[in-house]
Design an enzyme around this catalytic site. Structure first.
Site, mmCIF file in Angstrom:
data_model
loop_
_atom_site.group_PDB
_atom_site.id
_atom_site.type_symbol
_atom_site.label_atom_id
_atom_site.label_comp_id
_atom_site.label_asym_id
_atom_site.label_seq_id
_atom_site.Cartn_x
_atom_site.Cartn_y
_atom_site.Cartn_z
ATOM 1 N N TYR A 1 34.282 24.425 38.565
ATOM 2 C CA TYR A 1 34.428 23.556 37.394
ATOM 3 C C TYR A 1 33.262 23.821 36.448
ATOM 4 O O TYR A 1 32.098 23.758 36.855
ATOM 5 C CB TYR A 1 34.455 22.071 37.767
ATOM 6 N N GLN B 1 41.057 15.427 35.923
ATOM 7 C CA GLN B 1 42.327 16.119 36.142
ATOM 8 C C GLN B 1 42.125 17.556 36.624
ATOM 9 O O GLN B 1 42.953 18.098 37.370
ATOM 10 C CB GLN B 1 43.200 16.082 34.885
ATOM 11 N N ASN C 1 30.170 15.449 34.495
ATOM 12 C CA ASN C 1 29.703 14.089 34.205
ATOM 13 C C ASN C 1 29.997 13.167 35.387
ATOM 14 O O ASN C 1 30.461 13.606 36.444
ATOM 15 C CB ASN C 1 30.333 13.570 32.906
ATOM 16 N N SER D 1 20.859 15.728 36.037
ATOM 17 C CA SER D 1 19.821 16.741 36.195
ATOM 18 C C SER D 1 18.421 16.134 36.120
ATOM 19 O O SER D 1 18.208 15.084 35.492
ATOM 20 C CB SER D 1 19.979 17.801 35.108
ATOM 21 N N GLN E 1 14.809 19.502 30.379
ATOM 22 C CA GLN E 1 15.708 18.737 31.255
ATOM 23 C C GLN E 1 16.178 17.449 30.592
ATOM 24 O O GLN E 1 17.315 17.019 30.766
ATOM 25 C CB GLN E 1 15.007 18.400 32.570
ATOM 26 N N HIS F 1 19.503 17.376 28.708
ATOM 27 C CA HIS F 1 20.787 17.554 29.404
ATOM 28 C C HIS F 1 21.721 16.372 29.176
ATOM 29 O O HIS F 1 22.906 16.542 28.917
ATOM 30 C CB HIS F 1 20.556 17.726 30.907
ATOM 31 N N GLU G 1 15.302 18.090 41.912
ATOM 32 C CA GLU G 1 16.212 19.220 41.754
ATOM 33 C C GLU G 1 15.408 20.458 41.353
ATOM 34 O O GLU G 1 15.550 21.520 41.956
ATOM 35 C CB GLU G 1 17.245 18.893 40.672
ATOM 36 N N HIS G 2 14.580 20.324 40.323
ATOM 37 C CA HIS G 2 13.688 21.400 39.878
ATOM 38 C C HIS G 2 12.250 20.929 40.018
ATOM 39 O O HIS G 2 11.919 19.818 39.605
ATOM 40 C CB HIS G 2 13.919 21.744 38.405
ATOM 41 N N ASP H 1 17.532 28.720 35.172
ATOM 42 C CA ASP H 1 18.825 28.277 34.652
ATOM 43 C C ASP H 1 19.678 29.447 34.197
ATOM 44 O O ASP H 1 20.905 29.363 34.196
ATOM 45 C CB ASP H 1 18.622 27.327 33.464
ATOM 46 N N HIS I 1 38.798 20.315 81.867
ATOM 47 C CA HIS I 1 37.754 21.274 81.496
ATOM 48 C C HIS I 1 37.223 21.985 82.748
ATOM 49 O O HIS I 1 37.063 23.210 82.770
ATOM 50 C CB HIS I 1 36.593 20.556 80.795
#
Length: 428
Positions: free
Chosen positions: A124, A186, A209, A233, A255, A258, A322-323, A356, A415
């Site tokens: 996506y 969707q 989002n 982010s 950042q 974003h 994250e970073h 990035d 077993h």
């Protein structure tokens, strides 16, 4: 921005709190869209495209003609940049290829692993306020290296029913199989369940989002795997008196722009640096085209003054960014103390923007504190490790009695019997 000076360890938890919204209604909306797509396929997808993206589509699939048109619209400079970035990403991820070795775990017992690509993956790619064509390279390149047979990409069209040409060009460079003009919830539903046009995939990758993230998490409960849970982010910058003030401010804003729910954190051992970064951040902010977005993001953000580098690293590891940018003179020593982070950038010149786009590392990373337990997307994300084992008669003699004993003590007679029969045969 919130300025905090010399916090105690017990305050770290409150400093690390991310922006939070009530998603109760959001989840209900997402569920209804997913159910509709599952039941009605293309018809539902086309209706939601008209509702949300304001376009009535005759076909969801991007045609060869559209791909050719897009290539003409992309500048030569951008084409060359995409090719350069792809080369670095490809080189970095090819180095992650797995070679399983056969291991003799006991006499007559050999075990090994084989890495097998996920056959169908879905990507996506957001296409709203910032069409992320770089993410196409980050997700499709390792999928291609892994050997995924089908790489499906969904991205929202504009009001004319066209996909951003740079996204299409990046998809061509990286080797995407099929591209669909579908955005939002969707798109996730189409890839998770399959429609008349869109193939069902086995794992979905990519940012989005809050609605897209909620959709990914909902379909992951029963229908399809996803890359990781994710939120907005974020970046954490560790600076000292030697850091470049302009660079630090620019990294924070890179950042912040974003989205309004993004978050940035500055941790510094220098009060002078803190004061200068605040001033420089405000100066650069005023010049940004996405000023309003970055400004709201800064409201969620923390500028923290700590006593020493040990406290700086302790707070960073608690935050699990994250970073993480370590912009100090002793970045090598501090890098050894990193425990929780998605991707780390070391030294004055390693801006997060490099990762990035073109350094080669993957920019699809765990956010919202998930770096405590998750890693970013890599080659393994597109593979499964299947284990194999082979036993000879000697292997049965070696481990068979132990297997029987353990199964009997777990009261699993079937077993025990499966191995007991073999033990009896090889001992005769």
């Amino acid at each position: 921005m919130n300025i905090i000076k010399y916090p105690k360890p017990e305050q770290y938890a409150s400093i690390c709190v991310r922006p939070h919204i009530d998603v109760t209604q959001l989840n209900a909306t997402v569920r209804s869209v997913l159910d509709d797509v599952k039941a009605n396929g293309d018809e539902a997808v086309i209706a939601y495209e008209e509702k949300f993206d304001k376009v009535r589509l005759k076909s969801l699939l991007v045609s060869e003609k559209e791909l050719e048109e897009a290539e003409k619209l992309v500048s030569q400079e951008l084409k060359e940049a995409l090719i350069l970035a792809h080369k670095g990403i490809k080189r970095f991820h090819e180095a992650q290829c797995f070679n399983g070795e056969k291991v003799t775990t006991a006499n007559g017992v050999v075990c090994w692993q084989k890495s097998i690509a996920i056959e169908k993956v879905g990507l996506y790619i957001p296409g709203g306020t910032a069409p992320l064509f770089s993410t196409v390279l980050m997700l499709a390149t390792p999928a291609k290296i892994a050997g995924c047979k089908e790489i499906v990409l969904c991205t929202p069209p504009n009001k004319e029913g066209k996909v951003n040409p740079a996204i299409l060009m990046a998809a061509k460079v990286a080797g995407v199989s099929k591209i669909f003009k579908i955005g939002g919830v969707q798109a996730i539903g189409a890839m998770a369940y399959g429609t008349q046009s869109v193939p069902k995939v086995y794992k979905i990758f990519g940012p989005g989002n809050q609605y897209v993230m909620a959709a990914k998490q909902q379909v992951s409960l029963h229908d399809v795997a996803i890359d990781m849970p994710a939120g907005p982010s974020e970046v954490c910058v560790i600076a000292d008196e030697t850091s470049n003030t302009q660079y630090v401010a620019a990294d924070l804003l890179s950042q912040a722009e974003h989205g309004i729910d993004s978050q940035v954190i500055l941790i510094t051992t220098s009060e002078k640096m803190l004061e200068e970064v605040v001033k420089e951040t405000n100066r650069q902010l005023a010049l940004l085209p996405r000023k309003e977005i970055a400004e709201k993001s800064l409201d969620n953000s923390q500028f923290v003054l700590v006593k020493d580098k040990n406290e700086a690293m302790a707070l960073s590891n608690a935050y699990a960014p994250e970073h993480l940018i370590i912009a100090t003179s002793d970045f090598e020593q501090l890098s050894d103390k990193v425990v929780n982070a998605g991707s780390v950038f070391l030294g004055t010149f390693a801006c997060e923007s490099a990762g990035d786009y073109a350094s080669g590392t993957n920019h699809t990373l765990p956010t919202h504190g998930y770096a405590l337990a998750y890693n970013g997307v890599n080659l393994d994300s597109y593979n499964r490790k299947v284990t194999f084992q082979h036993l000879t008669e000697e292997g049965v003699r070696t481990i068979g009695p132990a297997v029987v004993c353990m199964a009997e003590n777990e009261q699993l007679e079937a077993h025990a019997n499966a191995m007991r029969l073999r033990v009896n045969d090889v001992i005769r």
